[in-house]
Design an enzyme around this catalytic site. Structure first.
Site, PDB file in Angstrom:
ATOM      1  CB  THR A 260       6.554 -13.721  -3.474  1.00 18.50           C
ATOM      2  OG1 THR A 260       6.546 -12.595  -2.581  1.00 18.50           O
ATOM      3  CG2 THR A 260       7.901 -13.845  -4.178  1.00 18.50           C
TER       4      THR A 260
ATOM      5  CD  GLU B 198       7.140   4.366  -9.495  1.00 15.14           C
ATOM      6  OE1 GLU B 198       6.332   3.656 -10.122  1.00 15.14           O
ATOM      7  OE2 GLU B 198       6.793   5.147  -8.591  1.00 15.14           O
TER       8      GLU B 198
ATOM      9  CG  LEU C 214       1.061  -6.279  -0.747  1.00 14.75           C
ATOM     10  CD1 LEU C 214       0.569  -6.413  -2.183  1.00 14.75           C
ATOM     11  CD2 LEU C 214       0.057  -5.527   0.108  1.00 14.75           C
TER      12      LEU C 214
ATOM     13  CG  MET D  96      -3.516   0.133  -7.990  1.00  8.69           C
ATOM     14  SD  MET D  96      -1.935   0.150  -7.149  1.00  8.69           S
ATOM     15  CE  MET D  96      -2.436   0.699  -5.528  1.00  8.69           C
TER      16      MET D  96
ATOM     17  NE  ARG E 126      -9.081 -10.462  -2.291  1.00  8.99           N
ATOM     18  CZ  ARG E 126      -8.718  -9.250  -2.675  1.00  8.99           C
ATOM     19  NH1 ARG E 126      -8.178  -9.064  -3.851  1.00  8.99           N
ATOM     20  NH2 ARG E 126      -8.901  -8.216  -1.880  1.00  8.99           N
TER      21      ARG E 126
ATOM     22  CG  HIS F  89       5.989  -1.020  -3.592  1.00  6.76           C
ATOM     23  ND1 HIS F  89       4.620  -0.999  -3.449  1.00  6.76           N
ATOM     24  CD2 HIS F  89       6.500  -0.539  -2.439  1.00  6.76           C
ATOM     25  CE1 HIS F  89       4.323  -0.526  -2.252  1.00  6.76           C
ATOM     26  NE2 HIS F  89       5.448  -0.247  -1.617  1.00  6.76           N
TER      27      HIS F  89
END
Length: 187
Positions: free
Chosen positions: A123, A156, A126, A72, A47, A91
């Site tokens: 932040t 959305e 999650l 994602m 990562r 979200h």
């Protein structure tokens, strides 16, 4: 992506960056003449290496804000903190309810009567950043995941461009204690 482009926002989209080479947003961006970059996460050993490459791609574009749309991947704390107060996400739930995946299914199983979408600052935790705007939809008797998801998606497409517009017109202040203050004329 399409809703953001159609909104006529007072902003220039510097680039669309994806970790998925086949992401639909890349083709939409290219069709509109927006530069695209792919940073395929599968090409990195961990990562941190991926986040480093992603940061380099973002920084090369010099954006004022980073707008996540369908991204994602969980980002490292160092990455998130690098763009603190400048990165937003949408979200498909009324956060803090149902963070993570499968929000529509979980809302139906929980028996909630109201579901929706949330635009928030990103932040390290999650789906728990300071909330900019939310939209609610009813959960109707007989709803399945697809019906509920379609109703949420319409909201959305309405609230994400609105949140971006507020950012671009300096209407949003993120306080030191991570509260969002909306100011100025209504639009």
């Amino acid at each position: 992506m399409e809703a953001i482009l159609k909104a006529g926002l007072p902003a220039e989209i510097a680039a669309v960056i994806s970790n998925e080479p086949a992401a639909g947003g890349l083709a939409i961006a290219q069709h509109h003449g927006i530069p695209t970059v792919v940073v395929d996460h599968r090409r990195f050993g961990d990562r941190d290496a991926f986040d480093g490459a992603l940061s380099a791609a973002i920084d090369a574009c010099r954006p004022e804000f980073i707008v996540l749309a369908g991204f994602m991947r969980i980002l490292t704390e160092a990455f998130v903190m690098r763009y603190s107060g400048r990165m937003i996400n949408i979200h498909p739930s009324l956060l803090p309810a149902f963070p993570g995946l499968h929000t529509h299914r979980r809302a139906i199983v929980a028996g909630v009567r109201v579901h929706g979408a949330t635009v928030h600052f990103v932040t390290p935790t999650l789906d728990h950043g300071p909330i900019i705007i939310q939209a609610a939809v009813p959960v109707l008797p007989g709803d399945d995941e697809n019906a509920l998801a379609a109703r949420v998606l319409r909201e959305e497409h309405r609230i994400y461009p609105q949140a971006i517009r507020w950012l671009c017109t300096d209407r949003i202040t993120l306080t030191a204690d991570e509260r969002v203050i909306l100011s100025g004329a209504r639009n």
